[in-house]
Design an enzyme around this catalytic site. Structure first.
Site, PDB file in Angstrom:
ATOM      1  N   GLY A   2       7.307   7.886  -5.272  1.00 42.37           N
ATOM      2  CA  GLY A   2       7.106   6.556  -5.863  1.00 42.37           C
ATOM      3  C   GLY A   2       7.986   5.471  -5.281  1.00 42.37           C
ATOM      4  O   GLY A   2       8.155   4.413  -5.901  1.00 42.37           O
ATOM      5  N   ASN A  51       7.274   3.508  -2.846  1.00 40.47           N
ATOM      6  CA  ASN A  51       6.431   2.317  -2.608  1.00 40.47           C
ATOM      7  C   ASN A  51       6.105   1.599  -3.922  1.00 40.47           C
ATOM      8  O   ASN A  51       6.045   0.379  -3.961  1.00 40.47           O
ATOM      9  CB  ASN A  51       5.146   2.705  -1.870  1.00 40.47           C
ATOM     10  CG  ASN A  51       5.392   2.878  -0.388  1.00 40.47           C
ATOM     11  OD1 ASN A  51       5.592   1.898   0.327  1.00 40.47           O
ATOM     12  ND2 ASN A  51       5.422   4.120   0.073  1.00 40.47           N
ATOM     13  N   ARG A 102     -14.142  15.697  -9.029  1.00 40.15           N
ATOM     14  CA  ARG A 102     -13.364  14.491  -8.683  1.00 40.15           C
ATOM     15  C   ARG A 102     -13.884  13.264  -9.428  1.00 40.15           C
ATOM     16  O   ARG A 102     -13.131  12.378  -9.782  1.00 40.15           O
ATOM     17  CB  ARG A 102     -13.396  14.268  -7.163  1.00 40.15           C
ATOM     18  CG  ARG A 102     -12.516  15.280  -6.428  1.00 40.15           C
ATOM     19  CD  ARG A 102     -12.258  14.865  -5.004  1.00 40.15           C
ATOM     20  NE  ARG A 102     -13.419  15.075  -4.150  1.00 40.15           N
ATOM     21  CZ  ARG A 102     -13.934  14.172  -3.336  1.00 40.15           C
ATOM     22  NH1 ARG A 102     -13.407  12.972  -3.256  1.00 40.15           N
ATOM     23  NH2 ARG A 102     -14.968  14.444  -2.588  1.00 40.15           N
ATOM     24  N   ARG A 105      -4.954  12.005  -3.398  1.00 37.69           N
ATOM     25  CA  ARG A 105      -6.278  12.538  -3.731  1.00 37.69           C
ATOM     26  C   ARG A 105      -7.345  11.656  -3.094  1.00 37.69           C
ATOM     27  O   ARG A 105      -7.165  10.433  -2.990  1.00 37.69           O
ATOM     28  CB  ARG A 105      -6.534  12.542  -5.253  1.00 37.69           C
ATOM     29  CG  ARG A 105      -5.453  13.118  -6.105  1.00 37.69           C
ATOM     30  CD  ARG A 105      -5.220  14.584  -5.925  1.00 37.69           C
ATOM     31  NE  ARG A 105      -6.419  15.389  -6.080  1.00 37.69           N
ATOM     32  CZ  ARG A 105      -6.489  16.675  -5.728  1.00 37.69           C
ATOM     33  NH1 ARG A 105      -5.447  17.282  -5.198  1.00 37.69           N
ATOM     34  NH2 ARG A 105      -7.598  17.350  -5.908  1.00 37.69           N
ATOM     35  N   HIS A 107      -0.841   3.975   4.165  1.00 33.38           N
ATOM     36  CA  HIS A 107      -0.942   5.232   4.912  1.00 33.38           C
ATOM     37  C   HIS A 107       0.111   5.230   6.029  1.00 33.38           C
ATOM     38  O   HIS A 107       0.295   4.209   6.701  1.00 33.38           O
ATOM     39  CB  HIS A 107      -2.351   5.371   5.501  1.00 33.38           C
ATOM     40  CG  HIS A 107      -2.556   6.666   6.222  1.00 33.38           C
ATOM     41  ND1 HIS A 107      -2.747   7.869   5.557  1.00 33.38           N
ATOM     42  CD2 HIS A 107      -2.569   6.957   7.544  1.00 33.38           C
ATOM     43  CE1 HIS A 107      -2.874   8.835   6.453  1.00 33.38           C
ATOM     44  NE2 HIS A 107      -2.778   8.314   7.664  1.00 33.38           N
ATOM     45  N   GLU A 154       7.110   0.450   5.270  1.00 29.06           N
ATOM     46  CA  GLU A 154       6.119   0.475   4.171  1.00 29.06           C
ATOM     47  C   GLU A 154       6.569  -0.422   3.028  1.00 29.06           C
ATOM     48  O   GLU A 154       5.771  -1.166   2.448  1.00 29.06           O
ATOM     49  CB  GLU A 154       5.932   1.904   3.651  1.00 29.06           C
ATOM     50  CG  GLU A 154       5.208   2.815   4.615  1.00 29.06           C
ATOM     51  CD  GLU A 154       4.883   4.181   4.018  1.00 29.06           C
ATOM     52  OE1 GLU A 154       3.922   4.797   4.490  1.00 29.06           O
ATOM     53  OE2 GLU A 154       5.581   4.636   3.090  1.00 29.06           O
TER      54      GLU A 154
HETATM   55  C1  GAR Z   1       4.063   7.153   1.820  1.00 30.21           C
HETATM   56  O1  GAR Z   1       4.716   7.350   3.048  1.00 30.21           O
HETATM   57  C2  GAR Z   1       2.607   6.844   2.023  1.00 30.21           C
HETATM   58  O2  GAR Z   1       2.337   6.178   3.220  1.00 30.21           O
HETATM   59  C3  GAR Z   1       2.014   8.227   2.027  1.00 30.21           C
HETATM   60  O3  GAR Z   1       2.716   8.932   1.049  1.00 30.21           O
HETATM   61  C4  GAR Z   1       4.052   8.435   1.015  1.00 30.21           C
HETATM   62  C5  GAR Z   1       4.425   8.191  -0.433  1.00 30.21           C
HETATM   63  O4  GAR Z   1       5.766   7.861  -0.537  1.00 30.21           O
HETATM   64  N1  GAR Z   1       0.618   8.182   1.739  1.00 30.21           N
HETATM   65  C6  GAR Z   1      -0.274   8.977   2.312  1.00 30.21           C
HETATM   66  O5  GAR Z   1       0.019   9.830   3.106  1.00 30.21           O
HETATM   67  C7  GAR Z   1      -1.716   8.732   1.867  1.00 30.21           C
HETATM   68  N2  GAR Z   1      -2.628   9.321   2.786  1.00 30.21           N
HETATM   69  P1  GAR Z   1       6.368   7.316  -1.902  1.00 30.21           P
HETATM   70  O6  GAR Z   1       5.891   8.272  -2.999  1.00 30.21           O
HETATM   71  O7  GAR Z   1       7.854   7.366  -1.724  1.00 30.21           O
HETATM   72  O8  GAR Z   1       5.864   5.936  -2.109  1.00 30.21           O
END
Ligand code: GAR
Length: 212
Positions: free
Chosen positions: A34, A36, A87, A113, A131, A196
């Protein structure tokens, strides 16, 4: 070898908030740490984004994102995908929860998901995903491992609108990150995450102002 400074590869982030009289009502979906999600909360707190996080939806009971939500006094709702056979049923429950909380835009911040038409139809062109690669390269799981395996010299992260096809949809913002010779998936991911956290709030502001 000439090294490339990450700041040279990153886009300028607009410092203004999006033009909007009312704060945007966001719903965030996260599966793991979490960070982001927290970057969006911080951008709201420091005035970069005129928004309110109505609810965090998480699907793994031990997701650290729920702990962060607690810290920020944001309501967190566990919707465990393991409780749903299809889903579409999972997405129906997600849509219901987002609607209950008055959500206008949905942010997938590390949501691991695949989504169905049910979610996409409920929030057309209003679902944003982040991503960890420069799409359209390295879609799907293990994007960072894929980049290292491919021996690319530059990878990064992408914020895009969500469409039914995985990791596709209109690209809103990207940031490039050099791959260093001794990078492990962890060291590279750490540097990608710095970018990010910059581009996700900025891309949300841009998406919303494009729409207004
Ligand atoms: C992030 O790096 C995001 O880009 C990736 O999961 C991570 C979550 O980090 N998302 C994917 O791979 C989606 N295909 P966080 O939980 O610390 O935000």
């Amino acid at each position: 070898m000439t090294s490339v400074s990450p700041s040279l590869l990153s886009p300028d982030i607009p410092t203004h908030s999006q033009v909007s009289s009312k704060p945007l009502k966001l719903g965030i979906m996260a599966s793991g740490s979490g960070s982001n999600f927290e970057a969006v909360a911080e951008a709201i707190q420091n005035g970069q984004l005129n928004a309110e996080i109505q609810v965090l939806i998480y699907n793994n009971p031990d997701a650290y994102a729920a702990v962060r939500a607690d810290k920020w006094n944001i309501k967190a709702v566990l919707i465990n995908h393991r409780d749903y056979k299809h889903r579409e049923e999972l997405d129906k429950q997600i849509v219901q929860t987002l609607h209950q909380h008055g959500v206008e835009w949905v942010i997938m911040a590390g949501w691991m998901r695949l989504v169905t038409q049910v979610l996409i139809d409920a929030f057309p062109q209003k679902i944003i995903n982040i991503h960890p690669s420069l799409l359209p390269s390295f879609k799907g799981v293990g994007a960072i491992e894929q980049a290292i395996e491919a021996q690319v010299k530059i990878t990064g992260c992408t914020v895009h609108l969500v469409s039914l096809e995985m990791d596709s949809g209109k690209i809103l913002m990207q940031a490039a990150v050099p791959v260093l010779p001794d990078d492990t998936p962890e060291t590279l991911h750490n540097r990608i995450q710095i970018q990010e956290h910059r581009i996700l709030p900025a891309a949300i502001a841009i998406a919303v102002s494009n729409e207004q």
